[in-house]
Design a protein around this motif. Structure first.
Motif, PDB file in Angstrom:
ATOM      1  N   UNK A  62       0.827  -1.204   0.000  1.00 36.27           N
ATOM      2  CA  UNK A  62       0.000   0.000   0.000  1.00 36.27           C
ATOM      3  C   UNK A  62       0.862   1.255   0.000  1.00 36.27           C
ATOM      4  N   UNK A  63       0.190   2.366  -0.251  1.00 33.37           N
ATOM      5  CA  UNK A  63       0.851   3.659  -0.244  1.00 33.37           C
ATOM      6  C   UNK A  63       1.564   3.859   1.093  1.00 33.37           C
ATOM      7  N   UNK A  64       2.845   4.207   1.036  1.00 33.59           N
ATOM      8  CA  UNK A  64       3.612   4.382   2.258  1.00 33.59           C
ATOM      9  C   UNK A  64       3.301   5.737   2.888  1.00 33.59           C
ATOM     10  N   UNK A  85      -4.522   1.439   4.999  1.00 37.15           N
ATOM     11  CA  UNK A  85      -3.968   0.536   3.976  1.00 37.15           C
ATOM     12  C   UNK A  85      -4.956   0.226   2.850  1.00 37.15           C
ATOM     13  N   UNK A  86      -6.239   0.536   3.045  1.00 35.02           N
ATOM     14  CA  UNK A  86      -7.236   0.315   1.993  1.00 35.02           C
ATOM     15  C   UNK A  86      -7.946   1.627   1.669  1.00 35.02           C
ATOM     16  N   UNK A 128      -8.913 -14.036  -4.211  1.00 36.45           N
ATOM     17  CA  UNK A 128      -9.191 -14.433  -2.824  1.00 36.45           C
ATOM     18  C   UNK A 128      -8.913 -13.293  -1.859  1.00 36.45           C
ATOM     19  N   UNK A 129      -7.828 -12.564  -2.094  1.00 40.55           N
ATOM     20  CA  UNK A 129      -7.502 -11.417  -1.239  1.00 40.55           C
ATOM     21  C   UNK A 129      -8.528 -10.310  -1.394  1.00 40.55           C
ATOM     22  N   UNK A 130      -9.021 -10.092  -2.616  1.00 48.21           N
ATOM     23  CA  UNK A 130     -10.066  -9.085  -2.847  1.00 48.21           C
ATOM     24  C   UNK A 130     -11.325  -9.468  -2.088  1.00 48.21           C
ATOM     25  N   UNK A 131     -11.677 -10.753  -2.122  1.00 48.52           N
ATOM     26  CA  UNK A 131     -12.867 -11.219  -1.410  1.00 48.52           C
ATOM     27  C   UNK A 131     -12.706 -11.081   0.104  1.00 48.52           C
ATOM     28  N   UNK A 132     -11.493 -11.289   0.585  1.00 48.60           N
ATOM     29  CA  UNK A 132     -11.248 -11.157   2.026  1.00 48.60           C
ATOM     30  C   UNK A 132     -11.386  -9.710   2.480  1.00 48.60           C
ATOM     31  N   UNK A 133     -10.999  -8.773   1.602  1.00 49.12           N
ATOM     32  CA  UNK A 133     -11.164  -7.353   1.930  1.00 49.12           C
ATOM     33  C   UNK A 133     -12.636  -6.951   1.953  1.00 49.12           C
ATOM     34  N   UNK A 134     -13.467  -7.725   1.235  1.00 48.69           N
ATOM     35  CA  UNK A 134     -14.882  -7.389   1.099  1.00 48.69           C
ATOM     36  C   UNK A 134     -15.740  -8.617   1.388  1.00 48.69           C
ATOM     37  N   UNK A 135     -15.914  -8.960   2.676  1.00 45.08           N
ATOM     38  CA  UNK A 135     -16.640 -10.187   3.047  1.00 45.08           C
ATOM     39  C   UNK A 135     -18.079 -10.219   2.526  1.00 45.08           C
ATOM     40  N   UNK A 150     -21.023  -0.137  -7.476  1.00 41.03           N
ATOM     41  CA  UNK A 150     -20.845  -0.723  -6.149  1.00 41.03           C
ATOM     42  C   UNK A 150     -19.535  -0.225  -5.534  1.00 41.03           C
ATOM     43  N   UNK A 151     -19.551   0.065  -4.233  1.00 41.59           N
ATOM     44  CA  UNK A 151     -18.363   0.545  -3.529  1.00 41.59           C
ATOM     45  C   UNK A 151     -17.706  -0.621  -2.801  1.00 41.59           C
ATOM     46  N   UNK A 152     -16.433  -0.858  -3.099  1.00 41.15           N
ATOM     47  CA  UNK A 152     -15.703  -1.933  -2.438  1.00 41.15           C
ATOM     48  C   UNK A 152     -14.358  -1.402  -1.916  1.00 41.15           C
ATOM     49  N   UNK A 153     -13.666  -2.215  -1.102  1.00 44.31           N
ATOM     50  CA  UNK A 153     -12.351  -1.845  -0.590  1.00 44.31           C
ATOM     51  C   UNK A 153     -11.257  -2.468  -1.455  1.00 44.31           C
ATOM     52  N   UNK A 154     -10.220  -1.698  -1.714  1.00 45.45           N
ATOM     53  CA  UNK A 154      -9.050  -2.177  -2.454  1.00 45.45           C
ATOM     54  C   UNK A 154      -7.794  -1.634  -1.769  1.00 45.45           C
ATOM     55  N   UNK A 155      -6.610  -2.210  -2.049  1.00 47.54           N
ATOM     56  CA  UNK A 155      -5.380  -1.667  -1.461  1.00 47.54           C
ATOM     57  C   UNK A 155      -5.171  -0.201  -1.842  1.00 47.54           C
ATOM     58  N   UNK A 156      -4.672   0.566  -0.909  1.00 43.46           N
ATOM     59  CA  UNK A 156      -4.459   1.995  -1.112  1.00 43.46           C
ATOM     60  C   UNK A 156      -3.115   2.226  -1.790  1.00 43.46           C
ATOM     61  N   UNK A 157      -3.062   1.956  -3.102  1.00 45.23           N
ATOM     62  CA  UNK A 157      -1.818   2.079  -3.862  1.00 45.23           C
ATOM     63  C   UNK A 157      -1.617   3.489  -4.379  1.00 45.23           C
ATOM     64  N   UNK A 158      -0.357   3.796  -4.675  1.00 40.45           N
ATOM     65  CA  UNK A 158      -0.075   5.022  -5.405  1.00 40.45           C
ATOM     66  C   UNK A 158      -0.713   4.917  -6.793  1.00 40.45           C
ATOM     67  N   UNK A 159      -1.105   6.050  -7.341  1.00 43.25           N
ATOM     68  CA  UNK A 159      -1.834   6.047  -8.614  1.00 43.25           C
ATOM     69  C   UNK A 159      -1.051   5.355  -9.724  1.00 43.25           C
ATOM     70  N   UNK A 160       0.278   5.572  -9.739  1.00 36.71           N
ATOM     71  CA  UNK A 160       1.081   4.984 -10.817  1.00 36.71           C
ATOM     72  C   UNK A 160       1.245   3.476 -10.667  1.00 36.71           C
ATOM     73  N   UNK A 161       0.922   2.924  -9.481  1.00 40.14           N
ATOM     74  CA  UNK A 161       1.045   1.483  -9.260  1.00 40.14           C
ATOM     75  C   UNK A 161      -0.219   0.719  -9.654  1.00 40.14           C
ATOM     76  N   UNK A 162      -1.305   1.440  -9.942  1.00 38.85           N
ATOM     77  CA  UNK A 162      -2.554   0.790 -10.354  1.00 38.85           C
ATOM     78  C   UNK A 162      -2.444   0.426 -11.827  1.00 38.85           C
ATOM     79  N   UNK A 163      -2.622  -0.869 -12.157  1.00 37.63           N
ATOM     80  CA  UNK A 163      -2.489  -1.333 -13.538  1.00 37.63           C
ATOM     81  C   UNK A 163      -3.831  -1.278 -14.257  1.00 37.63           C
TER      82      UNK A 163
END
Length: 645
Positions: free
Chosen positions: A73-75, A146-147, A170-177, A187-200
């Motif tokens: 995640x974003x430091x 972190x999310x 599986x990790x995405x599902x764990x973030x969003x039970x 729909x609004x879900x949780x994802x890792x809080x990455x830097x914009x340039x790290x999102x593919x």
């Protein structure tokens, strides 16, 4: 020189060596802490921690040590705050400079000038009275979750979002039970809080593949036709993270359907089966004999290494061990490694065992020498501690012994099986000298129709002269295919025979009415006689020289990561002892973290393979374990290649 100095330093510090995972840190639980508070501290999700510490789901106990993955995640932004607390007086001495004072008092030169303004216009002189500032240093850490929230786009499924944020489904599902199987736009879900340039972003010009459980790079190569390096080029970050179940990989456009195609491998890739992230305890025992090394100068030290074959062998083997430990770190394997110098003395081995606790050691690699190895194996039977022999054969197989080197009988059997399996009408010839008559007679019993040729003897003394004539061999050859056993330990004799055999190969010539004569050379015991300066490798290639070996030679064209890294570190390509140190350490450690223990791994991982060595342990009915697999190789165009059977 680089390799010499580095290995020497490593050996001198061997007893302090310990390994921990590079991609993970650890956290000792304090009273009142929860998984949620710990996850926020390290900027990871609770799922990340539970995946590596499944027992934590039952609750946290103070002083428990958790494995914490390094956050993607974003430091958080860390701001250093300096608060002036006061000053210290200093009278400048001769030869002191602003630089030396800044180092002495741990302040910057600018800070000294700021509170001694006369220094902006004048140089520092002896006798100047200065005010040196004293600061209280503190860090202010920005609070970052972190999310973050993410709005699902039209036609966007789980795998696309997982790919974008570098996690598995599986990790995405764990973030969003509460997440349903089919996502809805908006729909609004949780994802890792990455830097914009790290999102593919998903590129429709490519296909995407979902990694299946226990699927490694070898299996993917069979399925997708892509090398590991190609997958890593297409998927930045894959080299650091490795493959994970459910990971989404970008691949060249194809008609493959994710997760449907199956590919089975002969070998078990234990990297795909790592399941135990608890620290394993391994001991390495080698006859370094550091006490005999002259450290007065580098020249003396180098001379000591050259003079002592045990130190030289130990250094080579240990250099491979160190490379394996480094590779295991990157896989998340945590090891505690103790290295002992056995000094090539059984009494020293006894002292080591007496003064150290081996009850909790998961495996011992070594010693190299038979008497020392037997002492360790017998002493540690009481703890049922596995002891693995790197190079020994025909060992006394106590029930805790693993003989990793295939026996000579196995190598001999592999060659005999190869010749028996030849379905062509073949003429068999056995050539030997007086020292290998017994072996030649054994082969004769296997192949009754075989013709035997012995080396010539002196008419005066009756002693073996280690040569045969062209006429000797020519008389035994037949048109068509001829398999020739050459059994010798004499380099001159091997050179003589291979030279004659190579000259007798001929192609069919209908005009001259000459029939084809094909000659395939084999031996039941590959040894230095076939590797000396007198041997012409062109002749061996021409004769398709076949032999069984405990290890195959790596090819530089394979672009092997271990070989490249070793060459870069030591400025030399690894020899067989170094490769064996790497292969054996990798196998032992991966067996420990993928099975309940080394004994259970024999069943769970029947066959493993690494750079040059492979391991398939079988248990004697009343005794320990022996490696029951070897390579059949041959010379082909001046290179040694594996023969598939």
């Amino acid at each position: 020189m680089n390799r010499f100095l580095l290995v020497l330093v490593l050996v001198l510090a061997f007893n302090l060596y310990s390994v921990n995972a590079q991609n993970f840190s650890t956290h000792q639980v304090k009273k009142g802490e929860t998984i949620e508070s710990i996850s926020k501290r390290y900027f990871v999700t609770p799922f990340d921690i539970y995946s590596l510490n499944p027992d934590a789901k039952k609750g946290l106990t103070p002083n428990t040590v958790l494995i914490i993955p390094i956050s993607k995640s974003k430091k958080p932004k860390v701001t250093v705050v300096k608060e002036l607390e006061g000053f210290k007086s200093h009278k400048t001495k001769r030869k002191e400079t602003l630089y030396s004072l800044s180092k002495k008092y741990n302040v910057s030169e600018d800070d000294i000038k700021k509170y001694n303004k006369f220094l902006y216009a004048n140089p520092l002189r002896k006798g100047d009275r200065l005010q040196i500032p004293k600061f209280k240093i503190s860090e202010v850490v920005e609070d970052i979750n972190p999310t973050k929230e993410y709005t699902v786009k039209p036609k966007e499924g789980k795998w696309r979002i997982a790919y974008k944020f570098g996690i598995t489904v599986k990790e995405l599902e764990a973030l969003n039970p509460e997440m349903t199987e089919v996502l809805k736009a908006g729909e609004i879900i949780k994802v890792p809080n990455l830097e914009e340039e790290d999102v593919k972003e998903v590129d429709e010009k490519y296909s995407y593949y979902k990694v299946l459980p226990k699927e490694g790079f070898y299996r993917l190569k069979l399925k997708l036709g892509l090398e590991q390096s190609q997958l890593e080029d297409l998927n930045p970050g894959l080299k650091e993270s490795g493959l994970k179940d459910g990971m989404i990989l970008k691949i060249p456009f194809s008609n493959l359907t994710n997760g449907v195609i199956q590919a089975d491998s002969e070998y078990i890739n234990l990297v795909d089966s790592i399941s135990d992230f608890k620290t394993k305890h391994i001991a390495i025992m080698l006859p370094f004999r550091i006490n005999r090394v002259d450290f007065d100068s580098i020249a003396d030290t180098k001379r000591s290494i050259k003079k002592d074959p045990y130190l030289s062998a130990s250094l080579d083997f240990y250099s491979g061990v160190l490379m394996a430990l480094d590779s295991l770190k990157t896989l998340g394997v945590s090891l505690k490694v103790d290295v002992y110098d056995t000094k090539y003395e059984v009494s020293e081995v006894s002292r080591i065992i007496k003064e150290n606790n081996f009850e909790q050691v998961d495996a011992v690699i070594g010693p190299l020498t038979p008497a020392s190895f037997q002492k360790v194996a017998s002493e540690l039977r009481v703890y049922n501690t596995p002891v693995i022999s790197p190079i020994g054969t025909n060992l006394k197989l106590y029930d805790n012994v693993f003989q990793s080197r295939p026996s000579d009988d196995l190598l001999k059997s592999k060659i005999l099986s190869f010749v028996r399996a030849d379905t062509l009408k073949t003429n068999i010839i056995i050539i030997s000298d007086t020292k290998t008559v017994a072996v030649a007679n054994d082969i004769k019993q296997e192949f009754n129709q075989a013709k035997q040729i012995f080396s010539r003897k002196s008419k005066k003394t009756g002693e073996d002269e280690f040569f045969v004539t062209k006429e000797d061999i020519e008389a035994a050859l037949k048109p068509g295919r001829n398999i020739v056993f050459l059994e010798t330990k004499n380099e001159g004799f091997a050179s003589n025979v291979t030279s004659v055999l190579a000259s007798l190969i001929q192609k069919e010539d209908k005009e001259l009415k000459e029939e084809e004569i094909e000659i395939v050379l084999v031996t039941t015991k590959m040894n230095s006689a076939f590797e000396g300066d007198q041997i012409n490798n062109t002749h061996l290639s021409k004769l398709q020289f076949h032999f069984a070996t405990t290890s195959k030679e790596y090819s530089e064209s394979d672009n092997n990561a271990f070989v490249k890294k070793y060459d870069k570190l030591y400025n030399i390509t690894p020899n067989k002892r170094a490769v064996r140190g790497f292969d054996l350490t990798m196998d032992v450690a991966l067996r420990l973290v993928s099975s309940e223990d080394l004994y259970m791994s024999v069943k769970n991982a029947p066959l493993t393979a690494y750079v040059e060595n492979k391991f398939a342990y079988k248990k004697k009915l009343f005794g320990g374990y022996f490696n029951d697999t070897a390579y059949l190789v041959k010379f082909d165009d001046l290179t040694i290649v594996e023969v598939k059977q």
